[in-house]
Structures are given as C-alpha cells and as structure tokens.
Write a protein that holds these residues in place. Structure first.
Motif, mmCIF file in Angstrom:
data_model
loop_
_atom_site.group_PDB
_atom_site.id
_atom_site.type_symbol
_atom_site.label_atom_id
_atom_site.label_comp_id
_atom_site.label_asym_id
_atom_site.label_seq_id
_atom_site.Cartn_x
_atom_site.Cartn_y
_atom_site.Cartn_z
ATOM 1 N N GLY A 43 58.694 52.498 32.336
ATOM 2 C CA GLY A 43 57.403 51.855 32.155
ATOM 3 C C GLY A 43 56.884 51.881 30.737
ATOM 4 O O GLY A 43 56.039 51.063 30.369
ATOM 5 N N THR A 44 57.378 52.827 29.902
ATOM 6 C CA THR A 44 56.731 53.041 28.605
ATOM 7 C C THR A 44 57.645 52.929 27.391
ATOM 8 O O THR A 44 57.146 52.827 26.272
ATOM 9 C CB THR A 44 56.074 54.437 28.558
ATOM 10 O OG1 THR A 44 57.091 55.439 28.750
ATOM 11 C CG2 THR A 44 55.014 54.581 29.633
ATOM 12 N N MET A 45 58.949 52.962 27.549
ATOM 13 C CA MET A 45 59.848 52.830 26.409
ATOM 14 C C MET A 45 60.158 51.349 26.161
ATOM 15 O O MET A 45 59.360 50.493 26.492
ATOM 16 C CB MET A 45 61.115 53.655 26.645
ATOM 17 C CG MET A 45 60.867 55.154 26.696
ATOM 18 S SD MET A 45 60.285 55.870 25.134
ATOM 19 C CE MET A 45 58.533 56.059 25.475
ATOM 20 N N VAL A 46 61.291 51.013 25.590
ATOM 21 C CA VAL A 46 61.600 49.629 25.228
ATOM 22 C C VAL A 46 62.968 49.215 25.780
ATOM 23 O O VAL A 46 63.864 50.037 25.923
ATOM 24 C CB VAL A 46 61.582 49.448 23.701
ATOM 25 C CG1 VAL A 46 60.157 49.402 23.185
ATOM 26 C CG2 VAL A 46 62.365 50.541 22.993
ATOM 27 N N ASP A 47 63.068 47.909 26.085
ATOM 28 C CA ASP A 47 64.312 47.360 26.642
ATOM 29 C C ASP A 47 64.811 48.272 27.760
ATOM 30 O O ASP A 47 65.941 48.757 27.760
ATOM 31 C CB ASP A 47 65.356 47.237 25.529
ATOM 32 C CG ASP A 47 66.586 46.447 25.949
ATOM 33 O OD1 ASP A 47 66.598 45.905 27.078
ATOM 34 O OD2 ASP A 47 67.552 46.393 25.146
ATOM 35 N N THR A 48 63.934 48.495 28.743
ATOM 36 C CA THR A 48 64.128 49.637 29.637
ATOM 37 C C THR A 48 65.093 49.395 30.797
ATOM 38 O O THR A 48 65.331 50.312 31.581
ATOM 39 C CB THR A 48 62.775 50.138 30.170
ATOM 40 O OG1 THR A 48 62.022 49.040 30.673
ATOM 41 C CG2 THR A 48 61.995 50.813 29.066
ATOM 42 N N ASN A 49 65.670 48.211 30.888
ATOM 43 C CA ASN A 49 66.818 48.073 31.789
ATOM 44 C C ASN A 49 67.949 48.992 31.339
ATOM 45 O O ASN A 49 68.814 49.375 32.144
ATOM 46 C CB ASN A 49 67.309 46.625 31.821
ATOM 47 C CG ASN A 49 66.615 45.809 32.890
ATOM 48 O OD1 ASN A 49 66.280 46.323 33.969
ATOM 49 N ND2 ASN A 49 66.389 44.538 32.622
ATOM 50 N N ARG A 50 67.936 49.366 30.061
ATOM 51 C CA ARG A 50 68.951 50.302 29.552
ATOM 52 C C ARG A 50 68.887 51.626 30.312
ATOM 53 O O ARG A 50 69.917 52.244 30.606
ATOM 54 C CB ARG A 50 68.735 50.578 28.068
ATOM 55 C CG ARG A 50 68.878 49.376 27.143
ATOM 56 C CD ARG A 50 68.587 49.762 25.699
ATOM 57 N NE ARG A 50 67.264 50.319 25.562
ATOM 58 C CZ ARG A 50 66.963 51.391 24.811
ATOM 59 N NH1 ARG A 50 67.906 52.025 24.143
ATOM 60 N NH2 ARG A 50 65.715 51.840 24.727
ATOM 61 N N TYR A 51 67.664 52.085 30.629
ATOM 62 C CA TYR A 51 67.516 53.364 31.329
ATOM 63 C C TYR A 51 68.003 53.256 32.775
ATOM 64 O O TYR A 51 68.656 54.173 33.287
ATOM 65 C CB TYR A 51 66.057 53.822 31.280
ATOM 66 C CG TYR A 51 65.600 54.203 29.908
ATOM 67 C CD1 TYR A 51 65.645 55.519 29.469
ATOM 68 C CD2 TYR A 51 65.132 53.243 29.019
ATOM 69 C CE1 TYR A 51 65.231 55.867 28.195
ATOM 70 C CE2 TYR A 51 64.719 53.576 27.738
ATOM 71 C CZ TYR A 51 64.765 54.885 27.324
ATOM 72 O OH TYR A 51 64.361 55.220 26.064
#
Length: 456
Positions: free
Chosen positions: A84-92
C-alpha cells in the motif's frame, strides 16, 4: 523501550536516567525496503545508506549481499504495508511468491495487505489490549524535539482496557516468547513486565517530580506546562546570526561535523548557509540528477516523455491520504469507509476513489461513481471515479496507502480491487545516488470497468 544504540531514540534521550542493557545489532548486512523485491528475486541490489549523524552519511553505498553473509531466506514482516505504501508494489506480491523466499512470518493485527502471503501469522493485539507509555503527537526517534499538532506536551499512559482477544498477544509478549525459545528471555525482558517497563520509563523522566505514579496510572495523562520565559529555548538560528556559539538544544550536528570550533557555524563544510553545496561539489560536482546548485529537473514521466505519454496520457498524483495515517484506519470495516471522499460502496465493496477532471471523464464515457481501471505497464487498480473541477485536465488524483490488497486474479499480475495505487508508481529512485522513492507522479490511462469483469 530499548538501549539499542543505533535503532531507537531512548538511548540518546534517557541513557543517563534509565539504566538498561545497552544492545547493538552486530549484523552489518542490510536491505533497503525499496529494494527488498530485487534482493529476493534477483539476489542482489545496491543503493545508498542514510546516516543522519554526519553530512557524509548520504554518500555511503549499501550493497546486498554483503561479503560473508548468507542471502535472505526468511522474511519477518512486523507492521507496515509495503504493497500500500511503497512503489511499483506488484514487485512485493511477486517476491512473496518467488522461490527465492523460503519462509515468511507476519506479525499483524489485521488480515490485510501482506498478511495473506505469510506462512505463519503471529496475531498481535490492538492498543486497547496492552499497556504503553508515550508522548502525544511526538515523532519519537524520527525528529528530535518534535511536538506537533498540539499547543502543549502531553505525557500519556495507554491503559490496557481488556485482555488480548483470542490467541493474540502484545508485540512485547510475542518478542518475549520468541526470546525465551532462543534462551534470551531474561536478556530481552530484563525481568520487567510490560507495565513495569512503563513504570521504568516514567521514573526515567521528570514526571515523578510533578505527579505520582499512582495518580498518573489512574488519570492516564499529564499536561506538561510550558517553561517559564527565562528557561525557554532561544529562537532558532539567532545564535548564528549574531556569531555566537550554538545555544539551541538539538544534538546535531555532531562535534565532528563542525568545520570551525564546536558549536560555531552550521553543518555544511563552509559553516554557512549555502546556495552551492560544498559537500555535493566535492563528492560529485557533475551529477546531472543532484547538481551542487539547485535547478529544475523535469520528471521522467510526463508530457515530455513523448512515446510513453502517447500510451498513457494522464498524470497521476498520489499524495499521502487525508483521512487515514498511511494504512492505519483504512479497511478493517472501519467507520472511515463511510466518508464519501475516502471510499465508495458499490455492489457490496468499498472502492478507493480516483479524482478526474470532467473533460477527461467525458472523453472516456466516465460518470460520477463509475468503476474505472487505472493502469500502466506496471499494474492496474480498480477505483470509483469522482469528477471534480479542482483537478485540471490531464491530471488525476488518488491517495496512496490503501490497507486493502485484493487482486482480481493472480497476485502481482491482475487488477487490484483494494485501491493500492502504488502498484502504478515507478520503482526507480529519485536519483541513482540516494535511497528515496519517486512515488508521487507517474503516467497512467483510465477506462471504464464493469464489476462483472471480476468474475469473468
């Protein structure tokens, strides 16, 4: 409540007054949170460290893996919501499902966001089920002497209202149980219970001179009166303007960062206010992304990015949320959902809101509260459209920090119904030689979305 030399503010503020075991982490390997997916899936990453104790701390490269250390195999997630809070978070989402990560523990109150990816969930209780002591509206170790949003400093004892529900435990109890299994229970707890730690912290402050522990325990707070005029801190930078030694109480810069005598001059190497940064000039004067003299640098995703702009002609602006604190208070069947500018109830689901200019909406056949798909090459998010003239044509606005991650299909490769607009933001750093996200602006396109598509 720790004597951690590097990780908490208590060691700096209370080491003289609150005796406890001084601890440090001897492991020197670290993975910056914006690069965790690359570390796991690619086996390596590189960025720059952030050491605020010295102006030179910004120039220290951080590489993973560190020579001699094992690669990460287990991930213990405690608090926060990267999706919810980082970037390009499909990576996570893809990281959690990769072969490079063998085991995941998530210590959570709510089954939201990344908790659903865990192999083991350690259920943490809410703040209504545990003791704590703090200072209201204080940033703690983040910003020294920061007291915001209030006119008075207020010391607060958080009362334990009920026993933890179900099998949940407070964070300190979870860590204690793990410590016991490692034979470190007494080292971790120092023989004190959760409430006794609150008492120890209370005794380490000036509060006992003003209110007894018994009264503080019963009342739950103490409003700290302002200092008399003669004891108040001087006006910031007056000492510098008058050429005197520094007489304001913040601890930085540290003695080694003064160019002249201790407490004389400011932190830059010149000891003065700088229009041209001496540290950047010495470190890398030709860095086009961070020149010694500040200048305008165009964003990498915008109308000037001709080919990308033709494909994704809308600029998404995604600031911090208005009605929640990051993911706190969002989701969880919270009353916050009933705020019409936060989420909209459509067909039984509370959708995140994206704001769009009526001209752009008309061109795409979009009306108020229509479900829309906001997407680019990095991902797709389903939101409820809100038409407003406050957003200029070509711009769309949606807050970051949705607590809900609810992919339509395969995680990391399908549209999200929760509202995690940071699926769309770029993972590149603001500049190559720094560790800072570039989350607040990216190019996207928006189309109408049928709720039936989630079932097809």
């Amino acid at each position: 409540m720790s004597g951690d030399i590097f990780g908490t503010g208590n060691f700096l503020n209370l080491y003289q007054r609150m005796p406890n075991i001084v601890t440090m982490n001897t492991v020197k390997q670290g993975v910056p949170r914006l690069k965790i997916p690359e570390a796991i899936m690619e086996g390596h990453c590189e960025t720059y460290n952030a050491d605020a104790t010295t102006i030179e701390g910004q120039f220290i490269p951080l590489k993973y893996p560190t020579p001699g250390y094992s690669p990460v195999k287990m991930y213990y997630k405690y608090g926060g919501s990267h999706i919810g809070t980082m970037v390009d978070t499909n990576r996570y989402a893809n990281m959690y499902r990769s072969d490079g990560l063998e085991f995941v523990v998530n210590q959570s109150i709510w089954f939201e966001g990344e908790a659903q990816f865990a192999d083991v969930i350690l259920p943490a209780c809410t703040n209504f089920e545990r003791w704590d002591i703090s200072e209201f509206a204080n940033c703690g170790g983040y910003i020294h002497h920061s007291f915001t949003q209030v006119n008075h400093r207020v010391a607060v004892l958080q009362h334990k209202c009920i026993e933890p529900l179900g099998e949940s435990k407070s964070d300190i109890e979870i860590f204690l149980e793990l410590s016991k299994r490692l034979g470190l229970g007494s080292v971790f707890s120092e023989g004190s219970t959760e409430l006794e730690w609150c008492k120890r912290l209370f005794d380490g402050t000036d509060l006992p001179y003003k209110i007894s522990w018994k009264k503080f325990l019963k009342k739950g707070y103490y409003v700290i009166p302002p200092l008399p005029e003669e004891r108040r801190d001087p006006v910031s930078f007056r000492w510098y303007a008058e050429g005197r030694p520094k007489d304001t109480p913040e601890p930085f810069p540290a003695p080694s960062d003064y160019t002249e005598a201790y407490r004389m001059g400011l932190q830059p190497q010149s000891g003065k206010l700088e229009f041209e940064s001496s540290s950047l000039k010495r470190y890398d004067p030709n860095d086009p992304e961070r020149p010694p003299i500040m200048k305008y640098v165009p964003a990498w995703e915008g109308p000037h990015a001709t080919e990308l702009f033709a494909k994704y002609p809308l600029q998404l602006v995604s600031p911090h949320p208005k009605f929640t604190f990051h993911t706190q208070s969002d989701g969880k069947d919270s009353i916050i959902n009933d705020i019409k500018d936060h989420r909209v109830l459509i067909n039984g689901h509370y959708y995140w809101i994206i704001r769009i200019n009526p001209q752009d909406a008309t061109a795409r056949g979009i009306r108020e509260n229509d479900l829309v798909k906001a997407f680019n090459d990095r991902g797709a998010v389903i939101c409820a459209a809100q038409l407003t003239e406050r957003i200029p044509p070509g711009i769309v606005h949606s807050y970051e920090s949705s607590a809900v991650y609810k992919p339509v299909g395969e995680p990391g490769r399908s549209p999200d119904l929760g509202g995690c607009v940071n699926l769309l933001t770029p993972s590149r750093m603001m500049i190559k030689k720094s560790h800072g996200m570039a989350a607040n602006s990216c190019l996207i396109e928006i189309t109408k979305w049928s709720d039936e598509e989630r079932f097809s």
